[in-house]
Design an enzyme around this catalytic site. Structure first.
Site, PDB file in Angstrom:
ATOM      1  N   LYS A 210       0.836  -1.200   0.000  1.00 37.21           N
ATOM      2  CA  LYS A 210       0.000   0.000   0.000  1.00 37.21           C
ATOM      3  C   LYS A 210       0.876   1.257   0.000  1.00 37.21           C
ATOM      4  CE  LYS A 210      -3.636   2.079   2.852  1.00 37.21           C
ATOM      5  NZ  LYS A 210      -4.575   1.852   3.948  1.00 37.21           N
ATOM      6  N   GLU A 216      10.369  -4.821   4.635  1.00 40.58           N
ATOM      7  CA  GLU A 216      10.448  -6.234   4.234  1.00 40.58           C
ATOM      8  C   GLU A 216      10.151  -6.380   2.743  1.00 40.58           C
ATOM      9  OE1 GLU A 216       8.858  -5.007   6.799  1.00 40.58           O
ATOM     10  OE2 GLU A 216       9.059  -6.290   8.578  1.00 40.58           O
ATOM     11  N   GLY A 271      -5.044  -2.240   5.285  1.00 41.75           N
ATOM     12  CA  GLY A 271      -4.232  -3.372   4.816  1.00 41.75           C
ATOM     13  C   GLY A 271      -4.901  -4.714   5.043  1.00 41.75           C
ATOM     14  N   ARG A 272      -5.353  -4.950   6.271  1.00 38.61           N
ATOM     15  CA  ARG A 272      -5.918  -6.280   6.580  1.00 38.61           C
ATOM     16  C   ARG A 272      -7.330  -6.458   6.042  1.00 38.61           C
ATOM     17  NH1 ARG A 272      -4.819  -3.169  10.726  1.00 38.61           N
ATOM     18  NH2 ARG A 272      -6.413  -2.455  12.168  1.00 38.61           N
ATOM     19  N   GLU A 357      -4.999  -7.381  15.183  1.00 37.67           N
ATOM     20  CA  GLU A 357      -4.493  -6.061  14.832  1.00 37.67           C
ATOM     21  C   GLU A 357      -5.626  -5.026  14.922  1.00 37.67           C
ATOM     22  OE1 GLU A 357      -0.725  -5.400  12.189  1.00 37.67           O
ATOM     23  OE2 GLU A 357      -2.454  -5.216  10.889  1.00 37.67           O
ATOM     24  N   HIS A 388      -4.991 -34.101  17.267  1.00 32.95           N
ATOM     25  CA  HIS A 388      -3.886 -34.935  17.727  1.00 32.95           C
ATOM     26  C   HIS A 388      -2.762 -34.096  18.302  1.00 32.95           C
ATOM     27  CE1 HIS A 388      -5.532 -38.683  16.025  1.00 32.95           C
ATOM     28  NE2 HIS A 388      -6.169 -37.814  15.243  1.00 32.95           N
ATOM     29  N   LYS A 508       9.311  -1.247  14.681  1.00 35.14           N
ATOM     30  CA  LYS A 508       9.884  -0.851  13.384  1.00 35.14           C
ATOM     31  C   LYS A 508      10.934   0.240  13.582  1.00 35.14           C
ATOM     32  CE  LYS A 508       5.814  -0.916  10.420  1.00 35.14           C
ATOM     33  NZ  LYS A 508       5.002  -0.062   9.569  1.00 35.14           N
TER      34      LYS A 508
END
Ligand code: G6Q
Length: 544
Positions: A210, A216, A271-272, A357, A388, A508
């Site tokens: 965005k 990253e 973003g999410r 978030e 399991h 950050k």
């Protein structure tokens, strides 16, 4: 707005829920079902292809009535309308919150700052469809003229989790001649392992960011560019092997991607919440534009339901209220998401970001510290593998863990008896959690006395079951929108801004400060605490 200035915990509905909790907490689900044999067919709701059974939740009609009172006292109806009307609900960033506009049909009208955004949304979707069609047909070729066989999405957080989850979820519908990869981690291992077996001449990178400044993603994008240019011999190759998805045209240009190959979205898409936007480009390439539009239509069907259905039959509202019941009154700290579908392998991880978030906040909209619990820890894995591994604790541990089970009545591929076995496990888990097995029942089976307490299941462990016919793009769209709106309802009641994420900033900023301290040739003067200083010195020590 929400309930005027009365603090949440002072609202009559909140207080009444507290008193009601005291009288209900000792009541077992066995008793609730015995009292009302029709409960399993009564406490259900259905919309947009999803069936929700919440009868195995520790609620009575009185509980539901009080929770609905709380929703009304929180001004939920007005807040839903405000979201759909493009009001700037994200107050700390001064932004509208309009992921619903991304799946509005052509011809709908949603206005932000005086402009109807729906035509813009469809113009981008049409460009994406054209591009995806050309990649899929082989008309879009790489620098050497070869067709694209591999699509690598470079993005992180909201620019990775949505398309990665949905590409996995809808793999059954994907063009199998294409290989899709998602690289997010700044750990070089992610890029190296994801591209090791790919031919650069046949590989397209979708740089999804965005802001187009995320460390990253930009680090991975520069590495990808070197990888591509080194193999193909020319800088010019970048134009055929890189496209961008972003809101930041200037940054995209700076990277060297032609804005003609950039797919935009807007600051009113968080973003999410961006899977539905151009951030879904790699997914669209994988499954094709038609399927992508079905995904949007499924989400839109849930939007319509959320906006129009009475709260007592409204799936996102019900899920949200149940969550608040456990979070704020039972002291539950987590919510397990347990999809009985291999395709939904990444679904819990996706919801983890969406929920944690959005509602992992400790101050309300006015900036006051809250005196109640907010968003839960969301976790989970697809069944039956989890059975399991960690279900032991859910059945017999000391913690109360509400669970959402998700399953499908029909498989996409019939393989022997697999599907009934899978679904039987889902149903059995909800039954075992709710009803357990008493010491008397265990003893009556002839179990040695020593083992009886160990083999007793207390039950009364709550769960919802969400079922759909098949895992289609529309069903996935509805499912994701269900949880988006659930998070919104909870954020409204908790009076949070569910649409910012300041909590990711401090780490950050500190990393930016530490990076040069790790790599500077001369010993830096370290001014952190003694632990951080020692860690940095250890990193700088020459290794063997
Ligand atoms: C999500 C967050 C966050 C964001 C990533 C990537 O809601 O905002 O996860 O999506 O930090 O950001 P960019 O898309 O700007 O690279």
């Amino acid at each position: 707005m929400t309930g005027g200035t009365t603090p949440l915990t002072s609202l009559p509905a909140f207080k009444a829920l507290g008193a009601h909790h005291a009288s209900l907490r000792g009541v077992h689900l066995r008793e609730l079902f015995a009292r009302d044999p029709g409960r399993g067919e009564r406490l259900v709701a259905e919309a947009a292809g999803l069936y929700l059974d919440y009868s195995k939740q520790r609620v009575t009609d009185e509980t539901l009535g009080l929770l609905l009172d709380l929703a009304r006292a929180s001004g939920l109806r007005a807040r839903i309308e405000a979201m759909f009307a493009g009001e700037k609900l994200n107050v700390t960033e001064g932004r509208a919150v309009l992921h619903v506009a991304l799946r509005a049909p052509r011809g709908a009208r949603i206005v932000v700052d005086g402009e109807d955004v729906v035509p813009r949304v469809h113009a981008v979707l049409d460009r994406m469809a054209d591009f995806a069609g050309r990649v899929r047909s082989g008309a879009w070729t790489g620098f050497t003229g070869r067709a694209i066989r591999n699509v690598v999405n470079l993005g992180i957080g909201g620019s990775d989790l949505g398309p990665a989850m949905a590409t996995e979820a809808l793999r059954w519908y994907a063009d199998r001649r294409l290989t899709l990869r998602f690289v997010s981690n700044v750990d070089g291992a992610d890029f190296v392992e994801s591209t090791r077996d790919l031919d650069p001449a046949e590989t397209l990178f979708v740089v999804a960011s965005k802001t187009f400044t995320t460390l990253e993603t930009l680090t991975n994008a520069h590495t990808a560019r070197r990888w591509c240019v080194r193999a193909l011999g020319e800088e010019r190759a970048v134009t055929k092997h890189f496209v961008a998805v972003s809101t930041a045209e200037a940054e995209v240009r700076k990277f060297g991607i032609d804005p003609a190959n950039m797919f935009p979205f807007w600051d009113w898409v968080g973003g999410r919440y961006s899977l539905w936007s151009a951030i879904g480009l790699s997914l669209m390439v994988a499954i094709g534009p038609e399927r992508f539009r079905e995904l949007l239509a499924g989400a839109h069907a849930m939007d319509e339901h959320f906006r129009g259905a009475p709260f007592e039959r409204n799936l996102p509202v019900l899920l949200a209220l149940l969550g608040i019941w456990y979070d704020d009154f039972f002291g539950a700290e987590t919510l397990a998401i347990l999809p009985y579908s291999h395709y939904l392998a990444r679904f819990s991880a996706y919801l983890q970001q969406l929920d944690m978030e959005s509602n992992g906040k400790r101050v309300d909209l006015e900036g006051r510290a809250v005196d109640y619990q907010t968003g839960p820890i969301v976790w989970g894995q697809p069944g039956t593998n989890g059975q399991h591994a960690f279900y032991q604790l859910i059945h017999q541990g000391t913690k109360l863990i509400p669970c959402d089970f998700i399953g499908f009545l029909r498989p996409l591929d019939e393989v022997g008896e697999h599907h009934p076995l899978l679904v039987a496990n889902l149903f059995a888990q909800t039954e075992a959690l709710a009803f357990g097995k008493t010491a008397e029942e265990v003893a009556a089976e002839g179990v040695p006395a020593l083992q009886v307490p160990h083999r007793t299941f207390p039950g009364n462990r709550p769960s919802s079951t969400i079922l759909a016919q098949r895992l289609t793009p529309a069903v996935l769209g509805a499912l994701v929108a269900l949880y988006e709106h659930k998070v919104f309802v909870q954020g409204t009641i908790w009076r949070l801004n569910s649409f910012d994420q300041w909590g990711v900033e401090l780490g950050k900023a500190l990393a930016n400060r530490i990076t040069p301290e790790l790599t500077a040739p001369a010993e830096p003067r370290l001014t952190h605490d003694s632990s951080t200083n020692a860690l940095i010195r250890r990193f700088r020590r020459p290794g063997p």
